[in-house]
Write a protein that holds these residues in place. Structure first.
Motif, PDB file in Angstrom:
ATOM      1  N   MET A  45     -34.254   4.754 -21.620  1.00  0.00           N
ATOM      2  CA  MET A  45     -34.742   3.969 -20.489  1.00  0.00           C
ATOM      3  C   MET A  45     -33.697   3.063 -19.839  1.00  0.00           C
ATOM      4  O   MET A  45     -34.038   2.227 -19.002  1.00  0.00           O
ATOM      5  CB  MET A  45     -35.952   3.138 -20.919  1.00  0.00           C
ATOM      6  N   ALA A  46     -32.435   3.201 -20.203  1.00  0.00           N
ATOM      7  CA  ALA A  46     -31.393   2.381 -19.584  1.00  0.00           C
ATOM      8  C   ALA A  46     -31.187   2.789 -18.122  1.00  0.00           C
ATOM      9  O   ALA A  46     -31.282   3.966 -17.771  1.00  0.00           O
ATOM     10  CB  ALA A  46     -30.079   2.517 -20.351  1.00  0.00           C
ATOM     11  N   ALA A  47     -30.875   1.805 -17.293  1.00  0.00           N
ATOM     12  CA  ALA A  47     -30.737   2.051 -15.853  1.00  0.00           C
ATOM     13  C   ALA A  47     -29.529   2.902 -15.504  1.00  0.00           C
ATOM     14  O   ALA A  47     -29.461   3.465 -14.406  1.00  0.00           O
ATOM     15  CB  ALA A  47     -30.655   0.711 -15.108  1.00  0.00           C
ATOM     16  N   THR A  48     -28.569   3.009 -16.425  1.00  0.00           N
ATOM     17  CA  THR A  48     -27.340   3.755 -16.158  1.00  0.00           C
ATOM     18  C   THR A  48     -27.335   5.139 -16.810  1.00  0.00           C
ATOM     19  O   THR A  48     -26.321   5.834 -16.767  1.00  0.00           O
ATOM     20  CB  THR A  48     -26.119   2.973 -16.681  1.00  0.00           C
ATOM     21  N   ASN A  49     -28.435   5.534 -17.405  1.00  0.00           N
ATOM     22  CA  ASN A  49     -28.450   6.787 -18.162  1.00  0.00           C
ATOM     23  C   ASN A  49     -28.275   8.010 -17.279  1.00  0.00           C
ATOM     24  O   ASN A  49     -28.661   8.027 -16.111  1.00  0.00           O
ATOM     25  CB  ASN A  49     -29.771   6.927 -18.926  1.00  0.00           C
TER      26      ASN A  49
ATOM     27  N   PHE B  72     -27.062  13.690 -13.652  1.00  0.00           N
ATOM     28  CA  PHE B  72     -26.721  12.683 -12.655  1.00  0.00           C
ATOM     29  C   PHE B  72     -27.181  11.330 -13.176  1.00  0.00           C
ATOM     30  O   PHE B  72     -28.115  11.248 -14.001  1.00  0.00           O
ATOM     31  CB  PHE B  72     -27.338  12.998 -11.286  1.00  0.00           C
ATOM     32  N   VAL B  73     -26.515  10.271 -12.741  1.00  0.00           N
ATOM     33  CA  VAL B  73     -26.929   8.923 -13.121  1.00  0.00           C
ATOM     34  C   VAL B  73     -28.248   8.634 -12.428  1.00  0.00           C
ATOM     35  O   VAL B  73     -28.390   8.840 -11.218  1.00  0.00           O
ATOM     36  CB  VAL B  73     -25.861   7.877 -12.748  1.00  0.00           C
TER      37      VAL B  73
ATOM     38  N   SER C 204     -21.236   2.009 -14.940  1.00  0.00           N
ATOM     39  CA  SER C 204     -21.761   0.883 -15.698  1.00  0.00           C
ATOM     40  C   SER C 204     -22.808   0.157 -14.853  1.00  0.00           C
ATOM     41  O   SER C 204     -22.998   0.450 -13.667  1.00  0.00           O
ATOM     42  CB  SER C 204     -20.637  -0.078 -16.073  1.00  0.00           C
ATOM     43  N   LYS C 205     -23.472  -0.827 -15.457  1.00  0.00           N
ATOM     44  CA  LYS C 205     -24.478  -1.588 -14.707  1.00  0.00           C
ATOM     45  C   LYS C 205     -23.886  -2.237 -13.468  1.00  0.00           C
ATOM     46  O   LYS C 205     -24.549  -2.329 -12.430  1.00  0.00           O
ATOM     47  CB  LYS C 205     -25.096  -2.669 -15.601  1.00  0.00           C
TER      48      LYS C 205
END
Length: 330
Positions: free
Chosen positions: A283-287, A180-181, A204-205
């Motif tokens: 650590m990306a917010a959309t991972n 899940f995102v 996406s962001k």
């Protein structure tokens, strides 16, 4: 160049009437087109929002208020060229990702020496909730009003499902496993280019409506040492899930309400985490992160720890990392 207000509104009205409003046409796509055109014409944002919602109502459609407000913000920021938090993109002290430290086994060893082992029994005892289904887990992590992108493949544009309260997550047993995102999404498409309606994304962001979680993962450090390190940092850990492979996926609460806040939290912790063995790309917010109770090639993605109500104290966590550095002479 923006038109005079009355002319801009009139031109927008003509554009709205030219769109296809027949049944079956996605109204979210239509509102996106209206708001993007409004931004280009210089129509006042409040007026553009009213025109969009009135038109949808008139044609018997429905859009969520939160979704259309999110579209409004994205479209106007896109046209103004202010959609990126450009002043915060670099890592602390300037420079790019190449300036991050490399994994330092000696640093990790110093951080975890004299620390007690973290085992499954301790993790279970320290958990404040213990869901037994994917639905209960997502509700506990995100709340009852969230929309969550759930997938059963690593690479996909469309979700297996959008989880919302009352939605059942299909059983997942695939080669890739379940994902899940890590942050809440709007559920609406975002178009990377206003002139190419095929260049859309749902994760996406620009699709995010929440920035409160950050994934931390290490493919380098053995599970026992990694958990010992993570629980020594003072970071507000909300969830730990085995990946069904060789790592664990840890979700940390950022306390952020927007991208700037997320980036500040990330910058406060990324160097020490990477030095201890974390993957900076995780650590990306959309991972994607691993969904517990799914099967990855027959192996269970096991929930180990769950404390979704943990508070994020940015100042104390930053000081904690500084203290670790000071103690070990870094």
């Amino acid at each position: 160049m923006p038109k005079a207000p009355a002319l801009a509104t009139a031109l927008l009205g003509g554009y709205v009437d030219s769109l296809d409003w027949t049944p079956g046409i996605t109204k979210h796509d239509q509102t996106h087109k209206i708001l993007l055109k409004a931004a280009r014409l210089g129509v006042d944002e409040v007026e553009a929002l009213k025109i969009s919602t009135d038109t949808v109502d008139r044609h018997g459609g429905q859009v969520e208020e939160r979704d259309i407000s999110h579209q409004l913000k994205n479209c106007y920021e896109f046209i103004r060229g202010t959609s990126c938090a450009s002043g915060l993109k670099k890592f602390p002290g300037g420079g790019s990702k190449t300036s991050l430290p490399k994994f330092d086994p000696d640093y990790l060893k110093k951080c975890i020496e004299n620390r007690p082992d973290i085992d499954e029994e301790w993790l279970r005892e320290e958990s404040t909730q213990w869901p037994t289904t994917p639905e209960a887990y997502l509700e506990g992590l995100f709340g009852a009003s969230a929309c969550v992108f759930v997938a059963d493949r690593k690479k996909c544009k469309n979700p297996l499902c959008f989880w919302k309260m009352g939605t059942e997550v299909p059983r997942i047993d695939t080669t890739d496993g379940g994902f899940f995102v890590v942050n809440e999404i709007s559920g609406s498409k975002h178009f990377a280019s206003p002139d190419d309606l095929s260049s859309w994304s749902l994760r996406s962001k620009a699709c995010l409506v929440g920035w409160g979680h950050m994934l931390v993962e290490s493919d380098t450090v053995p599970e026992g040492d990694w958990l010992k390190y993570l629980f020594s940092t003072g970071l507000p850990i909300a969830s730990v899930v085995r990946s069904g492979g060789k790592s664990v996926h840890t979700i940390v609460k950022t306390g952020a309400s927007d991208e700037d806040g997320f980036i500040r939290f990330k910058h406060a912790h990324v160097r020490t985490l990477v030095q201890a063995g974390a993957d900076p790309h995780s650590m990306a917010a959309t991972n994607f992160t691993r969904l517990p109770f799914a099967l990855r090639d027959g192996r269970l993605q096991e929930l180990l720890y769950f404390c979704p109500g943990v508070e994020s104290d940015h100042q104390n966590n930053t000081l904690n990392n500084q203290n670790i550095n000071n103690i070990h002479g870094n």
